[in-house]
Motif scaffolding. Sequence first.
Motif, PDB file in Angstrom:
ATOM      1  N   HIS A  67       0.957  -1.208   0.001  1.00 47.78           N
ATOM      2  CA  HIS A  67      -0.021  -0.168  -0.152  1.00 47.78           C
ATOM      3  C   HIS A  67       0.956   1.490  -0.120  1.00 47.78           C
ATOM      4  N   PRO A  68       0.320   2.188  -0.798  1.00 47.20           N
ATOM      5  CA  PRO A  68       1.372   3.509  -1.112  1.00 47.20           C
ATOM      6  C   PRO A  68       1.165   4.638  -0.021  1.00 47.20           C
ATOM      7  N   ARG A  69      -0.114   4.371   0.742  1.00 48.52           N
ATOM      8  CA  ARG A  69      -0.104   5.380   2.035  1.00 48.52           C
ATOM      9  C   ARG A  69      -0.341   4.772   3.213  1.00 48.52           C
ATOM     10  N   GLY A  70      -0.838   5.718   4.020  1.00 45.64           N
ATOM     11  CA  GLY A  70      -1.041   5.129   5.417  1.00 45.64           C
ATOM     12  C   GLY A  70      -2.671   4.582   5.028  1.00 45.64           C
ATOM     13  N   SER A  71      -2.946   3.394   5.641  1.00 49.55           N
ATOM     14  CA  SER A  71      -4.172   2.568   5.408  1.00 49.55           C
ATOM     15  C   SER A  71      -4.515   1.890   6.736  1.00 49.55           C
ATOM     16  N   TYR A  72      -5.915   1.316   6.770  1.00 51.23           N
ATOM     17  CA  TYR A  72      -6.289   0.102   7.552  1.00 51.23           C
ATOM     18  C   TYR A  72      -7.256  -0.676   6.880  1.00 51.23           C
ATOM     19  N   GLN A  73      -7.244  -1.848   7.254  1.00 49.99           N
ATOM     20  CA  GLN A  73      -7.878  -2.651   6.500  1.00 49.99           C
ATOM     21  C   GLN A  73      -9.275  -3.182   7.307  1.00 49.99           C
ATOM     22  N   VAL A  74     -10.124  -3.618   6.303  1.00 49.44           N
ATOM     23  CA  VAL A  74     -11.596  -3.854   6.795  1.00 49.44           C
ATOM     24  C   VAL A  74     -11.696  -5.092   5.970  1.00 49.44           C
ATOM     25  N   ALA A  75     -11.654  -6.272   6.651  1.00 52.13           N
ATOM     26  CA  ALA A  75     -12.096  -7.604   6.320  1.00 52.13           C
ATOM     27  C   ALA A  75     -13.449  -7.916   6.326  1.00 52.13           C
ATOM     28  N   PHE A  76     -14.077  -8.400   5.286  1.00 53.48           N
ATOM     29  CA  PHE A  76     -15.312  -8.925   5.352  1.00 53.48           C
ATOM     30  C   PHE A  76     -15.661 -10.315   4.437  1.00 53.48           C
ATOM     31  N   ARG A  77     -16.783 -10.912   5.008  1.00 54.36           N
ATOM     32  CA  ARG A  77     -16.999 -12.159   4.126  1.00 54.36           C
ATOM     33  C   ARG A  77     -17.681 -11.760   2.736  1.00 54.36           C
ATOM     34  N   PRO A  78     -17.741 -12.968   1.916  1.00 51.76           N
ATOM     35  CA  PRO A  78     -18.804 -12.656   0.656  1.00 51.76           C
ATOM     36  C   PRO A  78     -19.808 -12.360   0.879  1.00 51.76           C
ATOM     37  N   ASP A  79     -20.615 -13.072   1.825  1.00 50.93           N
ATOM     38  CA  ASP A  79     -21.964 -12.683   2.184  1.00 50.93           C
ATOM     39  C   ASP A  79     -22.352 -11.332   2.861  1.00 50.93           C
ATOM     40  N   GLN A  80     -21.072 -10.716   3.242  1.00 48.54           N
ATOM     41  CA  GLN A  80     -21.351  -9.059   3.430  1.00 48.54           C
ATOM     42  C   GLN A  80     -21.159  -8.195   2.499  1.00 48.54           C
ATOM     43  N   PHE A  81     -20.518  -8.468   1.276  1.00 46.57           N
ATOM     44  CA  PHE A  81     -20.444  -7.822   0.026  1.00 46.57           C
ATOM     45  C   PHE A  81     -21.673  -6.771  -0.254  1.00 46.57           C
ATOM     46  N   ALA A  82     -22.648  -7.302  -0.327  1.00 49.62           N
ATOM     47  CA  ALA A  82     -23.935  -6.588  -0.876  1.00 49.62           C
ATOM     48  C   ALA A  82     -24.069  -5.365   0.380  1.00 49.62           C
ATOM     49  N   ASP A  83     -23.720  -5.617   1.495  1.00 50.72           N
ATOM     50  CA  ASP A  83     -24.345  -4.446   2.589  1.00 50.72           C
ATOM     51  C   ASP A  83     -22.922  -3.524   2.641  1.00 50.72           C
ATOM     52  N   VAL A  84     -21.732  -4.097   2.611  1.00 51.54           N
ATOM     53  CA  VAL A  84     -20.481  -3.105   3.166  1.00 51.54           C
ATOM     54  C   VAL A  84     -20.152  -2.382   1.911  1.00 51.54           C
ATOM     55  N   MET A  85     -20.097  -2.704   0.619  1.00 50.03           N
ATOM     56  CA  MET A  85     -19.480  -2.037  -0.477  1.00 50.03           C
ATOM     57  C   MET A  85     -20.396  -1.022  -0.850  1.00 50.03           C
ATOM     58  N   PRO A  86     -21.968  -0.972  -0.838  1.00 44.10           N
ATOM     59  CA  PRO A  86     -22.636   0.165  -0.951  1.00 44.10           C
ATOM     60  C   PRO A  86     -22.486   1.065   0.131  1.00 44.10           C
ATOM     61  N   TRP A  87     -22.375   0.691   1.529  1.00 42.51           N
ATOM     62  CA  TRP A  87     -22.365   1.677   2.458  1.00 42.51           C
ATOM     63  C   TRP A  87     -21.025   2.368   2.231  1.00 42.51           C
ATOM     64  N   LEU A  88     -19.616   1.566   1.755  1.00 38.78           N
ATOM     65  CA  LEU A  88     -18.572   2.328   1.668  1.00 38.78           C
ATOM     66  C   LEU A  88     -18.704   3.126   0.644  1.00 38.78           C
ATOM     67  N   THR A  89     -19.151   2.837  -0.498  1.00 36.83           N
ATOM     68  CA  THR A  89     -19.375   3.888  -1.748  1.00 36.83           C
ATOM     69  C   THR A  89     -19.853   4.966  -1.092  1.00 36.83           C
ATOM     70  N   LEU A  90     -21.192   4.978  -0.523  1.00 35.94           N
ATOM     71  CA  LEU A  90     -21.744   6.300   0.037  1.00 35.94           C
ATOM     72  C   LEU A  90     -21.266   6.969   1.198  1.00 35.94           C
ATOM     73  N   ASN A  91     -20.535   6.413   2.078  1.00 37.44           N
ATOM     74  CA  ASN A  91     -19.880   7.102   3.210  1.00 37.44           C
ATOM     75  C   ASN A  91     -18.245   7.317   3.289  1.00 37.44           C
ATOM     76  N   ARG A  92     -17.557   7.049   2.209  1.00 41.38           N
ATOM     77  CA  ARG A  92     -16.127   7.108   2.199  1.00 41.38           C
ATOM     78  C   ARG A  92     -15.677   8.487   2.083  1.00 41.38           C
ATOM     79  N   GLY A  93     -16.671   9.568   1.850  1.00 39.96           N
ATOM     80  CA  GLY A  93     -16.107  10.874   1.384  1.00 39.96           C
ATOM     81  C   GLY A  93     -15.151  10.982   0.375  1.00 39.96           C
ATOM     82  N   ASP A  94     -14.092  11.749   0.827  1.00 38.05           N
ATOM     83  CA  ASP A  94     -12.981  11.850  -0.277  1.00 38.05           C
ATOM     84  C   ASP A  94     -12.021  10.707  -0.090  1.00 38.05           C
ATOM     85  N   LEU A  95     -11.935  10.004   0.606  1.00 34.46           N
ATOM     86  CA  LEU A  95     -11.080   9.016   0.936  1.00 34.46           C
ATOM     87  C   LEU A  95     -11.053   7.865  -0.207  1.00 34.46           C
TER      88      LEU A  95
END
Length: 114
Positions: free
Chosen positions: A51-79
């Motif tokens: 990773h090229p910059r500071g970061s943290y990892q969020v690990a999730f299961r395949p069955d969580q993809f449909a919940d986590v990805m839309p939420w991250l899309t809407l809430n990541r701001g400028d990150l």
Amino acid sequence: MIRDSSDILGYHAHVYFDAESASAARVLRESIERQFDIEMGRFHEKPVGPHPRGSYQVAFRPDQFADVMPWLTLNRGDLTVFVHAETGDELADHTKHVIWLGPSESLKVGMFEK
């Protein structure tokens, strides 16, 4: 070769930040922890691994993809968030099995080459 999605064991989302965006990254992290029952990695203020910059990892299961990805899309701001599948093939997982939320960045993938 066509692969089956059952080859995906999980996903890692890496939230990238720098000194100016570290505060926003911490706020997002706290929101993720309240919203989801998932594994959170350490808050690295310097580049770690590929990773090229500071970061943290969020690990999730395949069955969580449909919940986590839309939420991250809407809430990541400028990150920028780098998301990759976990199939056991580290090089492919960091180069081919990827999704970027925000601008893509160059990773240091040489460590995965054999």
